[in-house]
Design a protein around this motif. Structure first.
Motif, mmCIF file in Angstrom:
data_model
loop_
_atom_site.group_PDB
_atom_site.id
_atom_site.type_symbol
_atom_site.label_atom_id
_atom_site.label_comp_id
_atom_site.label_asym_id
_atom_site.label_seq_id
_atom_site.Cartn_x
_atom_site.Cartn_y
_atom_site.Cartn_z
ATOM 1 N N CYS A 115 0.824 -1.210 0.000
ATOM 2 C CA CYS A 115 0.000 0.000 0.000
ATOM 3 C C CYS A 115 0.857 1.260 0.000
ATOM 4 N N ARG A 116 1.966 1.229 0.716
ATOM 5 C CA ARG A 116 2.850 2.408 0.695
ATOM 6 C C ARG A 116 3.433 2.619 -0.702
ATOM 7 N N TRP A 117 3.758 1.525 -1.382
ATOM 8 C CA TRP A 117 4.254 1.634 -2.758
ATOM 9 C C TRP A 117 3.157 2.179 -3.677
ATOM 10 N N LEU A 118 1.949 1.673 -3.526
ATOM 11 C CA LEU A 118 0.839 2.173 -4.331
ATOM 12 C C LEU A 118 0.595 3.661 -4.072
ATOM 13 N N ALA A 119 0.737 4.068 -2.808
ATOM 14 C CA ALA A 119 0.566 5.485 -2.486
ATOM 15 C C ALA A 119 1.603 6.342 -3.201
ATOM 16 N N GLU A 120 2.826 5.860 -3.294
ATOM 17 C CA GLU A 120 3.868 6.593 -4.017
ATOM 18 C C GLU A 120 3.515 6.722 -5.498
ATOM 19 N N GLN A 121 2.964 5.647 -6.075
ATOM 20 C CA GLN A 121 2.570 5.711 -7.491
ATOM 21 C C GLN A 121 1.422 6.696 -7.674
ATOM 22 N N ALA A 122 0.489 6.691 -6.732
ATOM 23 C CA ALA A 122 -0.639 7.620 -6.818
ATOM 24 C C ALA A 122 -0.173 9.067 -6.734
ATOM 25 N N GLN A 123 0.714 9.344 -5.799
ATOM 26 C CA GLN A 123 1.198 10.711 -5.633
ATOM 27 C C GLN A 123 1.988 11.177 -6.854
ATOM 28 N N SER A 124 2.711 10.259 -7.482
ATOM 29 C CA SER A 124 3.465 10.636 -8.681
ATOM 30 C C SER A 124 2.542 11.031 -9.831
ATOM 31 N N LEU A 125 1.283 10.576 -9.769
ATOM 32 C CA LEU A 125 0.298 10.932 -10.792
ATOM 33 C C LEU A 125 -0.490 12.189 -10.417
ATOM 34 N N GLY A 126 -0.266 12.713 -9.200
ATOM 35 C CA GLY A 126 -0.939 13.928 -8.782
ATOM 36 C C GLY A 126 -2.082 13.720 -7.802
ATOM 37 N N VAL A 127 -2.222 12.505 -7.269
ATOM 38 C CA VAL A 127 -3.254 12.264 -6.257
ATOM 39 C C VAL A 127 -2.811 12.888 -4.937
ATOM 40 N N ASP A 128 -3.731 13.565 -4.266
ATOM 41 C CA ASP A 128 -3.449 14.124 -2.937
ATOM 42 C C ASP A 128 -3.864 13.114 -1.873
ATOM 43 N N ILE A 129 -2.908 12.685 -1.048
ATOM 44 C CA ILE A 129 -3.180 11.715 0.008
ATOM 45 C C ILE A 129 -2.946 12.388 1.349
ATOM 46 N N PHE A 130 -3.944 12.285 2.229
ATOM 47 C CA PHE A 130 -3.866 12.931 3.538
ATOM 48 C C PHE A 130 -3.972 11.877 4.641
ATOM 49 N N PRO A 131 -2.834 11.337 5.101
ATOM 50 C CA PRO A 131 -2.879 10.420 6.240
ATOM 51 C C PRO A 131 -3.132 11.183 7.531
ATOM 52 N N GLY A 132 -3.717 10.491 8.506
ATOM 53 C CA GLY A 132 -4.024 11.130 9.776
ATOM 54 C C GLY A 132 -5.317 11.923 9.757
ATOM 55 N N PHE A 133 -6.085 11.823 8.665
ATOM 56 C CA PHE A 133 -7.369 12.512 8.553
ATOM 57 C C PHE A 133 -8.472 11.467 8.410
ATOM 58 N N ALA A 134 -9.290 11.356 9.444
ATOM 59 C CA ALA A 134 -10.378 10.379 9.442
ATOM 60 C C ALA A 134 -11.644 11.012 8.904
ATOM 61 N N ALA A 135 -12.317 10.319 8.010
ATOM 62 C CA ALA A 135 -13.640 10.756 7.557
ATOM 63 C C ALA A 135 -14.646 10.324 8.613
#
Length: 542
Positions: A115-135
């Motif tokens: 999942c951490r690797w997937l998050a890196e791929q997502a961010q490289s495409l411009g996805v904004d990821i906010f850990p520590g923020f609960a919906a």
């Protein structure tokens, strides 16, 4: 104070395999879209726990040119199914193992790392990821359509008052909201109830999975060896509990060891955590753990009802995907690849219909036509067979359906019983006297929780809400000997004596976010809601 507001095109709740796959594929298909992912863990992967034997089929579809760069761990080189008696083990011949349990071309990995690797791929495409923020809440408009979420407030005390320096959560408004919280997500639960998404389907069925990572010696380590077990200890309980164990030899002399306990068990005296300790007392496991060191511990529930329990996955304004919907393939004991595929399909649906209305039946049809839907349908009876006919007869039926017939059979087997309704009364069942831990291979809850790296601010509102404060002592204690003391793998719930009066105590700081209490509580009296963002376990390599 007023809440700040942020607008995005697509909001994804949960940075697990489903949510990250949806975010990545959206950016691949429509790079101009703004995509935001919220993750309640302190970092991506902090709350991820899985066995895990991983089928890379969906990853290959998602990242065809780079999937082999992912941290895939060890490929499966040995594949065994063991029948455990109290003192011995029998290797089931490969020809007699249901086809769905064969693990050819699969990998033993840490899903947190993936999942951490997937998050890196997502961010490289411009996805904004906010850990520590609960919906924490869903936002609806005047037409009852989902338009986004509110993130949890930070810095509230136990009484719910905002402390100095505390902040209100933010409203995040989106054209489409993809809910991918994992098994029994609290927002997913609300959406299913509000929109009656499960009407006409079987109730979802759950299991509680335990996992420990052990550093073992060179003498016993066999990279890529995968063993699944049944029998000891669960089939040796009075009511023959469904479930089984796993032993996966991952990378770097690490062994992933676990037990899965179906939550339709009947004896309220049964303690799933102690059953896991019993599992480790088996001679086969004892031999493996000689000279070994326990590195980590965790527990998580699993939605395993499969095709018959899969709800409608689309609602006005969004989609419910992954284990939040219950896409795990129980016959294969695998859910990561199916979760990823559901995320890929969600992205394709949104991208294809961007700017125009989407029929509420569209996602269900898309899932049904895909290999995800076809696999779940092919294995539709797997869990119900075990529940209705037991491990041996049910397992034989699964072998016939999967291996001989390839899923091309006309019959359907259903389990219409809710897991929480299965408990017998305490006086109908024998008490169970579990051995004390040896502190070498078996442990108590306190010692285990230390390895989960728990973090909760003690001065925050309790995220384990009782609908009726009187039920634990007045109903559950006399009727079921208050089973929350035993089904919780973290020692959250206790019955204590205060000046001669019995009281129900909730130690919310111990919570592993497994959701077992939300599922198994016999009166459905406990409602799990998200604590402050960043709270909970820090699993890291699990």
């Amino acid at each position: 104070m007023t809440r700040e507001q942020m607008q995005v095109d697509v909001l994804v709740v949960g940075a697990g395999p489903a949510g990250l796959s949806a975010a990545i594929h959206l950016k691949q298909l429509k790079p101009e879209l703004s995509v935001c992912v919220l993750e309640k863990g302190a970092e991506v992967g902090a709350h991820i726990l899985s066995g895990a034997i991983f089928d890379p089929i969906a990853l290959q579809e998602l990242m065809p040119d780079s999937w082999q760069q992912a941290p895939l761990g060890e490929s499966v080189k040995q594949d065994h199914l063991l029948k455990l008696s109290p003192t011995s083990s029998l290797n089931v011949p490969h020809l007699l193992v249901p086809k769905a349990l064969h693990n050819k071309d699969c990998h033993i990995l840490s899903l947190g790392k993936l999942c951490r690797w997937l998050a890196e791929q997502a961010q490289s495409l411009g996805v904004d990821i906010f850990p520590g923020f609960a919906a924490s809440e869903i936002l609806y408009d005047d037409t009852d359509q989902v338009i986004g979420v509110i993130t949890g407030d930070m810095g509230r005390d136990k009484q719910g008052e905002l402390k100095p320096g505390g902040m209100l959560g933010m409203e995040i408004i989106a054209q489409h909201t993809i809910v991918a919280e994992g098994c029994r997500g609290h927002l997913g639960k609300e959406l299913i109830e509000r929109y009656q998404l499960n009407t006409g389907f079987d109730p979802q069925h759950y299991a509680l999975g335990f996992k420990e990572v052990w550093q073992v010696t060179d003498e016993v380590y066999q990279a890529g060896k995968a063993e699944h077990t049944f029998g000891w200890p669960l089939l040796y309980t009075q009511d023959k509990v469904n479930g089984g164990g796993f032993i996966y030899h991952g990378e770097n002399n690490q062994v992933y060891l676990g037990l899965i306990v179906d939550l339709n068990y009947q004896n309220p005296h049964l303690d799933p955590f102690e059953e896991f300790q019993q599992f480790k007392r088996h001679p086969h496991i004892q031999e493996l753990l000689k000279g070994a060191e326990r590195i980590s511990y965790g527990a998580r529930t699993i939605a395993k009802g499969g095709w018959h329990a899969l709800p409608q996955m689309q609602f006005a304004g969004g989609l419910l995907i992954g284990c939040d919907a219950g896409t795990l393939d129980g016959a294969r004991i695998k859910g990561s690849h199916t979760a990823m595929k559901s995320g890929i399909l969600a992205a394709e649906l949104i991208a294809e219909h961007w700017g125009s209305p989407i029929a509420l039946s569209a996602f269900g049809e898309l899932v049904k036509r895909s290999w995800l839907g076809k696999d779940l349908y092919k294995h539709r009876n797997a869990v119900a067979n075990l529940h209705k006919f037991g491990a041996l007869v049910g397992g034989a039926l699964n072998w016939v359906e999967q291996t001989l017939l390839g899923g091309k059979h006309s019959w359907h087997v259903h389990d219409k019983n809710q897991d929480h309704s299965q408990l017998k009364t305490a006086d109908e069942c024998p008490a169970i006297d579990y051995p004390k831990p040896d502190k070498v291979t078996t442990f108590n809850r306190t010692a285990s929780l230390f390895l989960a790296n728990l973090n909760h601010d003690h001065d925050q509102p309790c995220h384990l809400q009782l609908k009726d404060d009187a039920i634990p002592i007045q109903v559950n204690l006399p009727k079921f000997a208050e089973p929350a003391q035993r089904y919780c793998p973290a020692g959250v719930y206790e019955v204590i004596d205060v000046e001669g009066e019995q009281r129900f105590q909730i130690n919310a700081q111990n919570c592993l976010h497994c959701k077992c209490c939300d599922i198994k509580e016999p009166q459905q009296n406990i409602n799990w809601v998200t604590p402050e963002g960043g709270s909970g376990p820090q699993y890291g390599e699990m």
